[in-house]
Design a protein around this motif. Sequence first.
Motif, PDB file in Angstrom:
ATOM      1  N   SER A 367       3.202   1.409  -1.236  1.00 56.37           N
ATOM      2  CA  SER A 367       2.193   1.976  -0.339  1.00 56.37           C
ATOM      3  C   SER A 367       0.941   2.442  -1.086  1.00 56.37           C
ATOM      4  CB  SER A 367       2.791   3.130   0.468  1.00 56.37           C
ATOM      5  OG  SER A 367       3.231   4.167  -0.371  1.00 56.37           O
ATOM      6  N   PHE A 368       1.086   2.848  -2.338  1.00 54.41           N
ATOM      7  CA  PHE A 368      -0.081   3.303  -3.097  1.00 54.41           C
ATOM      8  C   PHE A 368      -1.063   2.149  -3.277  1.00 54.41           C
ATOM      9  CE2 PHE A 368      -2.771   4.629  -6.518  1.00 54.41           C
ATOM     10  CZ  PHE A 368      -2.812   6.007  -6.465  1.00 54.41           C
ATOM     11  N   GLN A 369      -0.550   0.973  -3.670  1.00 55.86           N
ATOM     12  CA  GLN A 369      -1.445  -0.171  -3.854  1.00 55.86           C
ATOM     13  C   GLN A 369      -2.026  -0.627  -2.510  1.00 55.86           C
ATOM     14  OE1 GLN A 369      -0.034  -4.154  -5.278  1.00 55.86           O
ATOM     15  NE2 GLN A 369      -1.462  -3.762  -6.975  1.00 55.86           N
ATOM     16  N   MET A 370      -1.264  -0.485  -1.439  1.00 54.55           N
ATOM     17  CA  MET A 370      -1.791  -0.828  -0.122  1.00 54.55           C
ATOM     18  C   MET A 370      -2.945   0.102   0.241  1.00 54.55           C
ATOM     19  SD  MET A 370       1.837  -1.547   1.833  1.00 54.55           S
ATOM     20  CE  MET A 370       1.207  -2.244   3.352  1.00 54.55           C
ATOM     21  N   ALA A 371      -2.821   1.372  -0.129  1.00 55.77           N
ATOM     22  CA  ALA A 371      -3.908   2.319   0.119  1.00 55.77           C
ATOM     23  C   ALA A 371      -5.148   1.944  -0.678  1.00 55.77           C
ATOM     24  CB  ALA A 371      -3.453   3.731  -0.235  1.00 55.77           C
ATOM     25  N   GLU A 372      -4.949   1.554  -1.932  1.00 60.15           N
ATOM     26  CA  GLU A 372      -6.081   1.101  -2.746  1.00 60.15           C
ATOM     27  C   GLU A 372      -6.724  -0.135  -2.126  1.00 60.15           C
ATOM     28  OE1 GLU A 372      -5.540   1.776  -7.309  1.00 60.15           O
ATOM     29  OE2 GLU A 372      -3.612   1.073  -6.530  1.00 60.15           O
ATOM     30  N   ALA A 373      -5.889  -1.051  -1.632  1.00 59.19           N
ATOM     31  CA  ALA A 373      -6.411  -2.278  -1.032  1.00 59.19           C
ATOM     32  C   ALA A 373      -7.251  -1.968   0.205  1.00 59.19           C
ATOM     33  CB  ALA A 373      -5.254  -3.213  -0.668  1.00 59.19           C
ATOM     34  N   ALA A 374      -6.803  -1.008   1.000  1.00 59.06           N
ATOM     35  CA  ALA A 374      -7.568  -0.641   2.191  1.00 59.06           C
ATOM     36  C   ALA A 374      -8.944  -0.096   1.806  1.00 59.06           C
ATOM     37  CB  ALA A 374      -6.799   0.392   3.012  1.00 59.06           C
ATOM     38  N   ARG A 375      -8.999   0.652   0.713  1.00 62.77           N
ATOM     39  CA  ARG A 375     -10.295   1.156   0.236  1.00 62.77           C
ATOM     40  C   ARG A 375     -11.176  -0.002  -0.242  1.00 62.77           C
ATOM     41  NH1 ARG A 375     -10.986   6.718  -0.289  1.00 62.77           N
ATOM     42  NH2 ARG A 375      -9.231   7.763   0.713  1.00 62.77           N
ATOM     43  N   ASP A 388      -5.275  -2.232  10.329  1.00 66.76           N
ATOM     44  CA  ASP A 388      -4.402  -2.725  11.394  1.00 66.76           C
ATOM     45  C   ASP A 388      -3.405  -3.739  10.844  1.00 66.76           C
ATOM     46  OD1 ASP A 388      -5.664  -1.160  13.273  1.00 66.76           O
ATOM     47  OD2 ASP A 388      -7.031  -2.756  13.926  1.00 66.76           O
ATOM     48  N   LEU A 389      -3.885  -4.626   9.955  1.00 67.09           N
ATOM     49  CA  LEU A 389      -3.004  -5.643   9.372  1.00 67.09           C
ATOM     50  C   LEU A 389      -1.968  -5.007   8.450  1.00 67.09           C
ATOM     51  CD1 LEU A 389      -5.574  -8.478   8.519  1.00 67.09           C
ATOM     52  CD2 LEU A 389      -4.106  -8.253  10.538  1.00 67.09           C
ATOM     53  N   LEU A 390      -2.363  -3.987   7.694  1.00 67.85           N
ATOM     54  CA  LEU A 390      -1.426  -3.346   6.764  1.00 67.85           C
ATOM     55  C   LEU A 390      -0.270  -2.685   7.504  1.00 67.85           C
ATOM     56  CD1 LEU A 390      -3.683  -1.662   4.037  1.00 67.85           C
ATOM     57  CD2 LEU A 390      -2.284  -3.713   3.830  1.00 67.85           C
ATOM     58  N   PHE A 391      -0.565  -2.050   8.635  1.00 66.38           N
ATOM     59  CA  PHE A 391       0.495  -1.376   9.373  1.00 66.38           C
ATOM     60  C   PHE A 391       1.489  -2.361  10.000  1.00 66.38           C
ATOM     61  CE2 PHE A 391      -2.184   2.568   9.532  1.00 66.38           C
ATOM     62  CZ  PHE A 391      -1.221   3.422   9.021  1.00 66.38           C
ATOM     63  N   GLN A 392       1.094  -3.631  10.072  1.00 71.26           N
ATOM     64  CA  GLN A 392       1.987  -4.654  10.617  1.00 71.26           C
ATOM     65  C   GLN A 392       2.559  -5.563   9.535  1.00 71.26           C
ATOM     66  OE1 GLN A 392      -0.356  -6.772  13.515  1.00 71.26           O
ATOM     67  NE2 GLN A 392      -1.020  -4.899  14.538  1.00 71.26           N
ATOM     68  N   ALA A 393       2.090  -5.408   8.301  1.00 66.06           N
ATOM     69  CA  ALA A 393       2.461  -6.320   7.221  1.00 66.06           C
ATOM     70  C   ALA A 393       3.898  -6.079   6.752  1.00 66.06           C
ATOM     71  CB  ALA A 393       1.491  -6.148   6.050  1.00 66.06           C
ATOM     72  N   PRO A 394       4.514  -7.077   6.117  1.00 68.62           N
ATOM     73  CA  PRO A 394       5.858  -6.896   5.535  1.00 68.62           C
ATOM     74  C   PRO A 394       5.841  -5.798   4.486  1.00 68.62           C
ATOM     75  CG  PRO A 394       5.247  -9.221   5.600  1.00 68.62           C
ATOM     76  CD  PRO A 394       4.014  -8.451   5.946  1.00 68.62           C
ATOM     77  N   LYS A 395       6.977  -5.130   4.323  1.00 61.48           N
ATOM     78  CA  LYS A 395       7.033  -4.001   3.395  1.00 61.48           C
ATOM     79  C   LYS A 395       7.027  -4.430   1.934  1.00 61.48           C
ATOM     80  CE  LYS A 395       9.242  -0.793   6.585  1.00 61.48           C
ATOM     81  NZ  LYS A 395      10.332   0.192   6.807  1.00 61.48           N
ATOM     82  N   ASP A 396       7.311  -5.715   1.675  1.00 57.13           N
ATOM     83  CA  ASP A 396       7.338  -6.189   0.286  1.00 57.13           C
ATOM     84  C   ASP A 396       6.064  -6.939  -0.080  1.00 57.13           C
ATOM     85  OD1 ASP A 396       7.741  -8.319   1.942  1.00 57.13           O
ATOM     86  OD2 ASP A 396       9.439  -9.161   0.832  1.00 57.13           O
ATOM     87  N   LEU A 397       4.964  -6.611   0.590  1.00 56.27           N
ATOM     88  CA  LEU A 397       3.694  -7.292   0.349  1.00 56.27           C
ATOM     89  C   LEU A 397       3.225  -7.034  -1.081  1.00 56.27           C
ATOM     90  CD1 LEU A 397       1.845  -8.966   2.239  1.00 56.27           C
ATOM     91  CD2 LEU A 397       0.450  -6.923   2.501  1.00 56.27           C
ATOM     92  N   ASP A 398       2.938  -8.144  -1.837  1.00 59.89           N
ATOM     93  CA  ASP A 398       2.466  -7.986  -3.212  1.00 59.89           C
ATOM     94  C   ASP A 398       0.947  -8.126  -3.261  1.00 59.89           C
ATOM     95  OD1 ASP A 398       2.055 -10.663  -2.768  1.00 59.89           O
ATOM     96  OD2 ASP A 398       3.590 -11.360  -4.188  1.00 59.89           O
ATOM     97  N   GLN A 399       0.399  -8.135  -4.464  1.00 63.32           N
ATOM     98  CA  GLN A 399      -1.054  -8.184  -4.613  1.00 63.32           C
ATOM     99  C   GLN A 399      -1.635  -9.449  -4.005  1.00 63.32           C
ATOM    100  OE1 GLN A 399      -2.791  -6.849  -8.367  1.00 63.32           O
ATOM    101  NE2 GLN A 399      -4.156  -8.624  -8.360  1.00 63.32           N
TER     102      GLN A 399
END
Length: 477
Positions: A367-375, A388-399
């Motif tokens: 989730s930390f990297q997802m937060a960075e990605a949103a920024r 919106d896409l992050l909240f629906q994305a798979p939990k194992d989403l990589d870079q």
Amino acid sequence: MKRDNNRQRALIALGTMGLLVAVLASAEPYLAALADLCGFVGGSCRDTAAYSLFGQPVALWGIAYYVVLLGCILKAPTWTFRLVMAGVGVEATFFYALVAHRIFCPICMLNLVVVVALAVLVFRPSRAWEALALGLLFMVLSLAPFTSENLPQRNPSRADAQPAVVARVDGKPITAADLERTMAGRIYDARMGLYKDKVKQLDQIIQERLLELEAQRLDTTVEKLRVAAVKDVAPVSDGDIDAYLAANPGIVSNWQGPKAELRKRISEHLGRNRITTALNTFVDGLRSGRKVEILLSEPPLPLTQVPLGASPSQGPADARVTVVEFSDYLCPACRKAHDVVSGLRRTYEGRIRWVFKDLPLERHQASFQMAEAARCAHDQGDFWQYQDLLFQAPKDLDQAGLVELAQTLGMDGGQFEQCIRDEKHRADVLEDMLAAREAGVDATPTFIVNGRLRPGLGRNNNLHALIEAELSTPVPH
């Protein structure tokens, strides 16, 4: 003569400054930049904005005072001395209130400086007793009505005594308020837990009282009433037990004893539920014939402060209501709440300001990297769509997956990937996490509505009700 002219110009300058300060005090609720400045030093401008004297806002009295003072300086200078000393007396009342409530209001302090400077300019040793008499007279005249109008409205959490000190570091105190502010969320949860226990217990007491009153009316006993209320309850059948087992298949797989014992326990469980339901239905009927008032209220939402900084936001900066959302892209409750949150943002579009802050939980490693990605998406102007896409994305989403999501929105994939690789917004996410800790936010999602901390959406989405309540609150004039 030249000295008198210089003195008059100085008085005009100070009177004009005082008028501007009074206008700023009146405009504070409407100017976001001024509100942010006051919020930075504790939000006490909002406290003092509610002060009134003889039913009118203090800031309005200030505007009238300085207009009259400037008129006296220009047209009736002989009255300037008396008017200034009267102002000193009233200002002493306001200063007493600031000290008594331990409030630091920068606008009020600036006005105090203006009044003191005016007093110094007009003071004459030969008129010292007159100055003292006028100051004391107007202080006495203003103190009683000001106290009666404003003290009952003050926050009872501001104790008359010095704040309790729970620790010191190199002589610098840590107060109970400092401690509780960082635990605001947990303290509220604990109080809500106790409140729910009280509600259950209160309901039991009310039920007993209603049964006692009905028994007295019918000249019978409470026990006989109970028996009569549940006499038509149907016994639990084998079909009822089979249906319960079919609806709860995990019970059989986890049961290690004899099946007969399991069926017996289920039968007892279902029987108790039916009896309870029948008794509650009977008591609900009794309620309609009695005056039952529930005066127990929920614990108030804790007040806290959080700097908005450069966090992603929607809505006007000067909106009457600001909602700060702390969330985690992998938190199940956050994902479930996101649809509701998106709906609230649409419902109140243009009427409220919504600020998003990251609080990636330690147990959600990605989730930390997802937060960075949103920024990083925010850098390209697509924060809310990407969120919106992050909240629906798979939990194992990589870079690579994060970059792919960005490209589906038409973002520059190379720039986006470089942003993530460089950890450009790591400090921003860490800053949000620190802000959460200092504000007492320790769970996601948490919402802060005009300083009121609301863990989760609450029952029946009372976040909507909280926003409505803030919107309907009259703005101080």
